[in-house]
Enzyme design. Structure first.
Site, mmCIF file in Angstrom:
data_model
loop_
_atom_site.group_PDB
_atom_site.id
_atom_site.type_symbol
_atom_site.label_atom_id
_atom_site.label_comp_id
_atom_site.label_asym_id
_atom_site.label_seq_id
_atom_site.Cartn_x
_atom_site.Cartn_y
_atom_site.Cartn_z
ATOM 1 N N HIS A 53 -18.843 41.522 -0.530
ATOM 2 C CA HIS A 53 -18.099 40.260 -0.473
ATOM 3 C C HIS A 53 -19.120 39.131 -0.282
ATOM 4 C CE1 HIS A 53 -15.503 37.202 1.466
ATOM 5 N NE2 HIS A 53 -14.462 37.870 1.027
ATOM 6 N N ASP A 113 -20.304 45.410 7.413
ATOM 7 C CA ASP A 113 -19.204 44.468 7.239
ATOM 8 C C ASP A 113 -17.922 45.294 7.335
ATOM 9 O OD1 ASP A 113 -17.127 42.972 6.247
ATOM 10 O OD2 ASP A 113 -18.200 42.224 4.491
ATOM 11 N N GLN A 147 -12.700 45.127 6.113
ATOM 12 C CA GLN A 147 -11.623 45.931 5.520
ATOM 13 C C GLN A 147 -11.470 47.294 6.187
ATOM 14 O OE1 GLN A 147 -9.457 44.765 3.441
ATOM 15 N NE2 GLN A 147 -10.513 42.878 2.889
ATOM 16 N N LYS A 180 -7.036 40.259 9.609
ATOM 17 C CA LYS A 180 -6.784 41.331 8.634
ATOM 18 C C LYS A 180 -6.217 42.566 9.318
ATOM 19 C CE LYS A 180 -10.536 39.840 5.578
ATOM 20 N NZ LYS A 180 -9.875 39.252 4.433
ATOM 21 N N CYS A 222 -13.863 37.004 -4.083
ATOM 22 C CA CYS A 222 -15.103 36.670 -3.363
ATOM 23 C C CYS A 222 -16.177 37.732 -3.567
ATOM 24 C CB CYS A 222 -14.858 36.463 -1.869
ATOM 25 S SG CYS A 222 -13.867 35.031 -1.512
HETATM 26 C C1 LIG Z 1 -15.213 42.964 2.784
HETATM 27 C C2 LIG Z 1 -14.996 41.590 3.347
HETATM 28 N N1 LIG Z 1 -15.993 40.997 4.029
HETATM 29 C C3 LIG Z 1 -15.853 39.778 4.559
HETATM 30 C C4 LIG Z 1 -14.691 39.075 4.431
HETATM 31 C C5 LIG Z 1 -14.591 37.718 5.043
HETATM 32 O O1 LIG Z 1 -13.673 37.707 6.086
HETATM 33 P P1 LIG Z 1 -13.236 36.339 6.759
HETATM 34 O O2 LIG Z 1 -12.765 35.456 5.641
HETATM 35 O O3 LIG Z 1 -12.146 36.731 7.695
HETATM 36 O O4 LIG Z 1 -14.432 35.787 7.441
HETATM 37 C C6 LIG Z 1 -13.624 39.631 3.723
HETATM 38 C C7 LIG Z 1 -12.383 38.873 3.510
HETATM 39 O O5 LIG Z 1 -11.653 39.071 2.579
HETATM 40 C C8 LIG Z 1 -13.775 40.928 3.180
HETATM 41 O O6 LIG Z 1 -12.792 41.509 2.498
#
Ligand SMILES: Cc1ncc(COP(=O)(O)O)c(C=O)c1O
Length: 421
Positions: free
Chosen positions: A134, A211, A214, A237, A377
């Site tokens: 992401h 990260d 998810q 989430k 993203c």
């Molecule tokens: C794999 C992953 N990393 C990071 C993020 C970023 O999360 P946040 O927007 O809550 O900071 C997301 C959000 O969709 C994600 O799916």
């Protein structure tokens, strides 16, 4: 006000039909149809207990934390710190000193890139990512690499959307300082072997960041078992409010890092020409934090604990397997990611070979079905897959097989509408 629905407690096995009563938004009609919410990878819906907790906080407890000696300030501080303890338990029983509140996964990773990265990454060092990251776990490292002269290397994916682990020694080489990988892809659903990657990183003297945006909502995560040095995720989430994220970091690493932001709360003593930092975790929490949302994250964690993360995962495997089977019946679709639910979570991206994903999402919305369309993203990944965008259905605890059937019926209907079939 205290009539928080606790129907889930009576059921050991997760029954989405019963859980749905706990989520008021699921009663909404969208364009005259029952809402079918399949955009859970973007954010999940909130149960009554979280909504009530937010209201109760502002109604009864609102005060700034860590500063006051009056009752409200003490209550707010205790509720705020109580969530930190629950989070520490939720990810495997770590120390509360190792749990830092942020605004979300994005800010947590930026914190590491800024505070750890700028001190420890030099020209010629290597940062290893994967092709499925992401932007939150991509852009901070691109910027750091540009600033420092470090090199970025990517672990490639194979045709099934799994990481290719065979040439890893050449990628995670001795000059690697950090391996930063998503635990579960928000596009492909792939669950990555983060424990093995951490081992490989550590063997080269590199740190491992995961990260977990998810994964923490969907899997039983134990950061100690993974041996992650940093682990980042977002409350929103996993049934919690927006604006709260968590950075877990190993205590000795956090101790050696400089603060991220400077100001109130994060200091122990300030003179006109000098400042000393507060102890962990507050060294990284400058200014007034997002108290209400942190407090209301606790009932979200309680809710998931009551269900049990094993039951959450089992439901997700079941509904994802069903969705993959039903979607595979539609020959004009291309579905991305692993086909075996052992290796994946419930984010299912697909394209119709003739209908643009945005048109598809708009059509589905007219049927009350919320899916996401775009690059999610993860633009480099989309490029790697040879697409500009995809449609994505992503499932959570309250989604049912009937909703999957309705999605499939609506996709067939879209075909009739756009392609005269
Ligand atoms: C794999 C992953 N990393 C990071 C993020 C970023 O999360 P946040 O927007 O809550 O900071 C997301 C959000 O969709 C994600 O799916």
């Amino acid at each position: 006000m205290d009539t928080i629905t606790t129907s889930k407690k009576e059921h050991k096995q997760l029954d989405p039909m019963i859980l749905r009563d706990d989520f008021p938004i699921l009663n909404r009609k969208i364009n005259g149809k029952d809402l079918i919410y399949l955009d859970n990878a973007a954010t999940t819906q909130k149960p009554w207990s979280v909504i009530e907790s937010l209201r109760r906080y502002y109604e009864y407890q609102n005060a700034n934390v860590h500063r006051g000696l009056h009752t409200l300030a003490e209550e707010a501080t205790s509720a705020f710190e109580n969530t930190r303890e629950k989070v520490a338990q939720f990810i495997g029983g770590v120390k509360t000193e190792e749990i830092i509140y942020t605004r979300g996964t994005t800010e947590a990773i930026n914190l590491v890139a800024y505070s750890w990265g700028r001190k420890n990454i030099k020209e010629g060092d290597r940062i290893v990512l994967t092709e499925m990251e992401h932007h939150a776990n991509l852009v901070p490292w691109i910027v750091l690499a540009k600033e420092t002269g470090a090199e970025l290397r990517y672990i490639p994916i194979d045709v099934d959307g799994m990481l290719q682990m065979d040439n890893l020694d050449q990628i995670i080489a001795p000059d690697t300082k950090l391996v930063s990988v998503t635990h579960m892809s928000n596009v492909l659903g792939t669950i990555n072997p983060v424990k093995e990657l951490a081992e490989r990183a550590h063997a080269q003297g590199a740190l491992m960041l995961v990260d977990g945006a998810q994964s923490v909502p969907h899997l039983q995560v134990n950061v100690k078992d993974i041996d992650a040095d940093f682990y980042a995720f977002s409350a929103h989430k996993m049934l919690g409010p927006t604006g709260v994220g968590i950075l877990y970091g190993k205590e000795e690493i956090l101790e050696n890092m400089e603060p991220f932001n400077y100001g109130g709360e994060m200091i122990s003593e300030v003179r006109f020409d000098h400042a000393d930092w507060n102890s962990l975790p507050w060294k990284f929490e400058a200014g007034t934090p997002n108290i209400a949302d942190a407090v209301a994250f606790a009932p979200a964690l309680d809710y998931l604990n009551d269900l049990g993360m094993e039951a959450v995962r089992e439901h997700e495997k079941e509904i994802t397997a069903y969705a993959l089977r039903r979607l595979s019946e539609l020959k004009y679709l291309r579905v991305f990611g692993p086909t075996d639910v052992k290796h994946r979570g419930g984010a299912v991206s697909f394209i119709d070979r003739e209908i643009h994903p945005h048109d598809l999402a708009t059509f589905l919305d007219s049927r009350g079905i919320a899916v996401r369309a775009g690059h999610h993203c993860a633009q480099p990944l989309a490029k790697r897959l040879g697409v500009v965008s995809t449609a994505r259905a992503s499932f959570y605890i309250y989604n049912t097989m009937e909703e999957v059937d309705k999605l499939v019926e609506a996709l067939k209907e879209a075909r009739r509408y756009f392609c005269n079939e």
